[in-house]
Write a protein that holds these residues in place. Structure first.
Motif, PDB file in Angstrom:
ATOM      1  N   PRO A   1       0.807  -1.218   0.000  1.00 15.16           N
ATOM      2  CA  PRO A   1       0.000   0.000   0.000  1.00 15.16           C
ATOM      3  C   PRO A   1       0.846   1.277   0.000  1.00 15.16           C
ATOM      4  N   LYS A   2       0.292   2.336  -0.589  1.00 20.49           N
ATOM      5  CA  LYS A   2       1.119   3.515  -0.851  1.00 20.49           C
ATOM      6  C   LYS A   2       1.627   4.210   0.390  1.00 20.49           C
ATOM      7  N   VAL A   3       0.855   4.124   1.472  1.00 13.69           N
ATOM      8  CA  VAL A   3       1.292   4.690   2.747  1.00 13.69           C
ATOM      9  C   VAL A   3       0.923   3.681   3.822  1.00 13.69           C
TER      10      VAL A   3
ATOM     11  N   ALA B   1       9.628  14.469 -10.971  1.00 17.98           N
ATOM     12  CA  ALA B   1       8.426  15.272 -10.736  1.00 17.98           C
ATOM     13  C   ALA B   1       7.172  14.404 -10.761  1.00 17.98           C
ATOM     14  N   HIS B   2       6.515  14.297  -9.611  1.00 17.40           N
ATOM     15  CA  HIS B   2       5.184  13.667  -9.577  1.00 17.40           C
ATOM     16  C   HIS B   2       4.179  14.777  -9.828  1.00 17.40           C
ATOM     17  N   ARG B   3       3.105  14.453 -10.577  1.00 16.45           N
ATOM     18  CA  ARG B   3       2.189  15.520 -11.006  1.00 16.45           C
ATOM     19  C   ARG B   3       0.858  15.506 -10.265  1.00 16.45           C
TER      20      ARG B   3
ATOM     21  N   ASP C   1       8.917   6.669  -3.734  1.00 15.84           N
ATOM     22  CA  ASP C   1       7.918   6.994  -2.712  1.00 15.84           C
ATOM     23  C   ASP C   1       6.611   7.319  -3.404  1.00 15.84           C
ATOM     24  N   ASP C   2       5.531   7.147  -2.676  1.00 13.37           N
ATOM     25  CA  ASP C   2       4.267   7.594  -3.240  1.00 13.37           C
ATOM     26  C   ASP C   2       4.100   9.082  -2.975  1.00 13.37           C
ATOM     27  N   GLU C   3       3.190   9.697  -3.721  1.00 15.93           N
ATOM     28  CA  GLU C   3       3.088  11.163  -3.666  1.00 15.93           C
ATOM     29  C   GLU C   3       2.655  11.669  -2.292  1.00 15.93           C
ATOM     30  N   ASN C   4       1.904  10.836  -1.551  1.00 17.89           N
ATOM     31  CA  ASN C   4       1.440  11.295  -0.243  1.00 17.89           C
ATOM     32  C   ASN C   4       2.246  10.699   0.908  1.00 17.89           C
TER      33      ASN C   4
HETATM   34 MG    MG Z   1       1.285   7.243  -6.465  1.00 20.71          MG
END
Ligand code: MG
Ligand code: CAP
Length: 430
Positions: A153-155, A269-271, A179-182
């Motif tokens: 899971p992302k976080v 850069a994550h958008r 890493d995930d964006e959050n």
């Molecule tokens: Mg993500």
């Protein structure tokens, strides 16, 4: 005496000078507003105008006015004098061509599609410090996409768990753990811990495989904190920093571009949040425009979609975005793009991510070719044999594509790929 002077910003016989910026918009006038009134308002509010005629207007200021000079259906091109713009300040550019105009009552819809930046304007910008070539050198990866995954899971993982998933990802043949964006520095997974633990795992994965391994670790926060985090990344021998560029903002990215290049860090850069302004086809700004601005201010790679994965975006858009980022020169295509010559500004990688798995790899590579960063996350961690096998299956799918084999042919001698195909086939996530 006239109340407004919007039509003074329209001249359909005008030819822009070589050093003018040209923006392309899609527009829909509000009810009761004529075509020229509408396009005049776009040119006026994005350059020097106000809503009414003025008591006095020094003649030299006429030279700073934008001019709507070409209309085709609902598309208009507007030319902006170079002198209107501060050198090297993309924030100011956005305040003009992507600012107040989106809220004008006289327009029902307005969408900024593209901007053509003359070499005189480009001179104020450095672009990416690490272009595609430099990133490839630094990662020692040639002739195939760079490949990475986000722990899922992302976080939720602790730093130690995250680093272990990262190790498995690298050992399966991937170059990058993202890493995930959050995920930033949360109570159960602090940035410092993650950076340190991942670095330990990276060192052993590099030793065991003899390959260069890296991570896209998310430094997104206020600008001063991002600088401190970038410094820590460099201290631990990393060569990348990841930023959520839309939410962090153009100004922060501009500051971090120089700071990171001094530290030897390329910017991923994550958008996240782009779809708030680029998804409605009639209003807002295109991803094409965002990608152009991000290359201008110096990111080395930015997400551009998959066309076949879980997120909105078409094949055509993905190909267009790849051109905006990779090519030295792009030519106007129909009404949807403008000429651009990047001169000395380096290229940047498109990043294809979101809902991918080995069965979709050939389709994505058919769109982008191998000059991309490919992220396959859920699509490796969901493999029946786990993360490492999932990464292996993805690498096998890439090899098959390179060798001109079908996935099924390759799967005969690649059990990990076979298992991935048994689970997902060519499934397209919704
Ligand atoms: Mg993500
Ligand atoms: C991919 C991803 C990315 C998206 C963002 C996610 O994970 O990490 O954030 O790709 O979209 O959380 O969805 P999966 P885009 O591979 O597990 O889907 O790249 O279009 O900006």
């Amino acid at each position: 005496m006239a109340i407004d002077w919007y039509e003074e910003f329209v001249d359909l016989g005008y030819t822009p000078a070589r050093d003018e910026l040209v923006a392309l918009y899609y527009f829909e006038p509000a009810e009761g507003i004529g075509r020229d009134e509408a396009i005049g308002r776009i040119a006026s509010e994005s350059s020097t105008g106000t809503w009414t005629t003025l008591h006095s207007l020094p003649p030299r200021m006429r030279d700073l006015q934008a001019t709507a000079f070409e209309v085709e259906g609902n598309f208009v091109k507007i030319a902006y004098p170079l002198g209107l713009w501060e050198e090297g300040n993309a924030v100011q550019l956005l305040s003009g061509i992507a600012g107040n105009i989106f809220g004008m009552k006289a327009l029902k819809n307005l969408r900024l599609i593209d901007v053509s930046l003359p070499s005189a304007y480009l001179r104020g910008f450095k672009g990416p410090h690490f272009g595609i070539e430099e990133v490839r050198e630094m990662m020692r990866v040639h002739g195939r996409p760079l490949v990475g995954a986000v722990p899922k899971p992302k976080v939720g993982f602790s730093a130690a768990e995250h680093a272990r998933v990262g190790f498995e990802t690298w050992m399966g043949g991937f170059d990058l753990v993202k890493d995930d964006e959050n995920l930033t520095s949360v109570s159960f997974n602090r940035f410092e811990d993650r950076v340190r633990m991942l670095a330990e795992m990276r060192d052993s994965a590099e030793q065991l495989t003899g390959e260069r391994k890296s991570a896209l670790i998310n430094i997104s926060a206020d600008t001063e904190t991002m600088k401190a985090r970038a410094k820590l990344l460099a201290d631990y021998g990393w060569n990348y920093a990841m930023i959520d560029v839309v939410v962090a903002g153009t100004a922060a990215v501009m500051t971090l571009r120089d700071y990171c290049s001094d530290l030897g860090l390329a910017i991923h850069a994550h958008r996240a949040m782009h779809a708030a302004f680029d998804r409605n086809p009639k209003h807002g700004m295109t991803m094409q425009f965002l990608a152009k601005i991000m290359r201008l201010i110096g990111v080395s790679q930015i997400h551009t979609g998959t066309a076949v994965g879980k997120l909105a975006g078409t094949r055509k858009e993905a190909a267009l975005l790849a051109d905006v980022l990779r090519e030295r020169r792009t030519n106007a295509s129909g009404t949807m793009a403008l000429d651009q010559d990047w001169g000395e500004i380096k290229s940047a990688f498109p990043v294809s991510s979101g809902g991918l798995h080995p069965g979709l790899v050939p389709e994505v590579l058919n769109i982008y070719g191998s000059e991309i960063v490919l992220l396959v996350s859920g699509g490796i961690h969901g493999h029946p044999q786990g993360t490492r096998a999932g990464a292996q299956a993805t690498m096998q799918a890439i090899e098959a594509w390179k060798d001109g084999e079908t996935l099924e042919e390759k799967a005969e001698s690649a059990p990990e790929l076979r298992q991935a195909l048994e689970k997902w086939g060519r499934y397209r996530p919704k």
